[in-house]
Design a protein around this motif. Structure first.
Motif, PDB file in Angstrom:
ATOM      1  N   HIS A   1      42.819  -1.103   4.711  1.00  0.00           N
ATOM      2  CA  HIS A   1      43.675  -0.955   3.530  1.00  0.00           C
ATOM      3  C   HIS A   1      42.876  -0.543   2.297  1.00  0.00           C
ATOM      4  O   HIS A   1      41.658  -0.691   2.248  1.00  0.00           O
ATOM      5  CB  HIS A   1      44.415  -2.260   3.223  1.00  0.00           C
TER       6      HIS A   1
ATOM      7  N   ASP B   1      43.121  -1.714  -1.713  1.00  0.00           N
ATOM      8  CA  ASP B   1      43.734  -2.838  -2.405  1.00  0.00           C
ATOM      9  C   ASP B   1      44.874  -2.386  -3.317  1.00  0.00           C
ATOM     10  O   ASP B   1      44.785  -1.354  -3.988  1.00  0.00           O
ATOM     11  CB  ASP B   1      42.682  -3.584  -3.243  1.00  0.00           C
TER      12      ASP B   1
ATOM     13  N   HIS C   1      39.004  -0.481   3.297  1.00  0.00           N
ATOM     14  CA  HIS C   1      38.082  -1.479   3.840  1.00  0.00           C
ATOM     15  C   HIS C   1      38.789  -2.392   4.828  1.00  0.00           C
ATOM     16  O   HIS C   1      40.024  -2.422   4.898  1.00  0.00           O
ATOM     17  CB  HIS C   1      37.395  -2.275   2.727  1.00  0.00           C
TER      18      HIS C   1
ATOM     19  N   ARG D   1      36.938 -12.282  -4.694  1.00  0.00           N
ATOM     20  CA  ARG D   1      37.047 -10.887  -5.118  1.00  0.00           C
ATOM     21  C   ARG D   1      37.554 -10.772  -6.544  1.00  0.00           C
ATOM     22  O   ARG D   1      38.482 -11.472  -6.931  1.00  0.00           O
ATOM     23  CB  ARG D   1      38.020 -10.155  -4.200  1.00  0.00           C
TER      24      ARG D   1
HETATM   25 FE   LIG Z   1      41.070  -5.750   0.336  1.00  0.00          FE
END
Ligand SMILES: [Fe+2]
Ligand SMILES: O=C(O)CCC(=O)C(=O)O
Length: 309
Positions: free
Chosen positions: A135, A137, A285, A300
């Motif tokens: 995907h 983000d 990623h 994150r």
């Molecule tokens: Fe992600």
């Protein structure tokens, strides 16, 4: 010179067999318009021909100088994901580093860490079945993320690598006929299949009103490099506008598979105090779920980006 040159006479024969018929396709190392200059303020070690580089000689506990920031910026555009090892930083220092790249995102669905701008992915044996997928983000936002800074606060004894794929290389190496077919097309990106799955209907309706599905070009232009990148992903892209369902679905599945091609990827094995910074406009990623029953905790910080065009 830290740069590698790629022998463009080399064809990826196996690779061509895996994809639909087309002419010879090559990996292009340098993004269009990027300068082929060495890095002088740190050591940059490429991890492959097109994506991923390790940076040595930058201390993320301190505010990086504008000069170092400028070189890191150039390195990020060129290598799409940068890795830093042995960075014993706090959440506050991670936030400070992320803030140097733009305004921070406050994710509406994912669990929080030490601050509203920190998303905490905590996984252990109980999370089995919630495996990751390729995907970009928050592509369901009208203005998806520019990139993110990821730190693992708990590293499993083995496994738990993260992979990134260069969607510029994926686009460049598509057969010409496919490029022609997809240029100008747009697709719908929706959080519902991923984050709406277990939401009570009322809450889902409210969130869908707040975050309506976004329509983005299937091929976006990177706002800084000008390079074309393939911008559909299997967890958020639901359909292509203007194609009938069967054709659209077939095309999407084909495009999704491009991120799975190893020649476009880099794979990072996390150690304690490793940090990754990636360009979400140029990559997808995948966090590998191969560490059960061990724990893995990732934090994150995502940086807000622009509307794709
Ligand atoms: Fe992600
Ligand atoms: O945990 C990871 O390695 C990556 C998870 C992820 O998808 C993200 O941080 O955006």
């Amino acid at each position: 010179m830290t740069q590698l040159t790629v022998d463009t006479s080399r064809q990826f024969d196996l690779f061509s067999k895996r994809t639909i018929q087309g002419g010879p396709r090559f990996l292009q190392r340098l993004a269009d318009g990027l300068e082929d200059r060495p890095y002088t303020l740190f050591t940059l070690k490429p991890l492959g021909p097109v994506i991923g580089a390790e940076i040595e000689g930058v201390d993320l506990r301190e505010q990086v100088s504008p000069e170092v920031k400028a070189e890191l910026h150039r390195a990020l555009l060129e290598w799409k994901v940068l890795f830093f090892r042995n960075q014993d930083i706090t959440s506050e220092q991670q936030l400070n580093f992320a803030r140097q790249w733009g305004e921070l995102e406050n994710h509406p669905f994912l669990p929080k860490g030490a601050a509203a701008e920190i998303t905490r992915f905590e996984k252990d044996a109980n999370m089995k079945g919630q495996e990751n997928n390729w995907h970009t983000d928050v592509s369901w936002r009208l203005e998806p993320s520019l990139g993110a800074v990821l730190r693992l606060s708990e590293v499993p004894p083995q496994g738990g690598d993260t992979l990134w794929a260069d969607m510029g290389a994926a686009y460049d190496n598509l057969p010409e006929a496919v490029k022609e077919r997809i240029n100008g097309l747009t697709a719908i990106h929706d959080f519902t299949p991923t984050f709406g799955r277990n939401m009570p209907p009322e809450l889902l309706a409210q969130k869908q009103a707040e975050f309506p599905a976004a329509e983005h070009p299937v091929v976006r232009t990177h706002p800084e490099t000008g390079r074309k990148t393939l911008f559909v992903n299997p967890i958020f892209t639901t359909r292509i506008i203007g194609l009938d369902e069967e054709e659209g679905e077939k095309l999407l599945q084909y495009l999704f598979r491009q991120a799975e091609i190893p020649e476009y990827q880099v794979r990072f094995n996390w150690e304690k105090n490793s940090i990754a910074l990636w360009d979400n406009r140029a990559t997808q990623h995948y966090a590998s779920s191969d560490y059960y029953p061990n724990r893995r905790v990732a934090e994150r910080i995502s940086i807000l980006g622009d509307r794709p065009y």
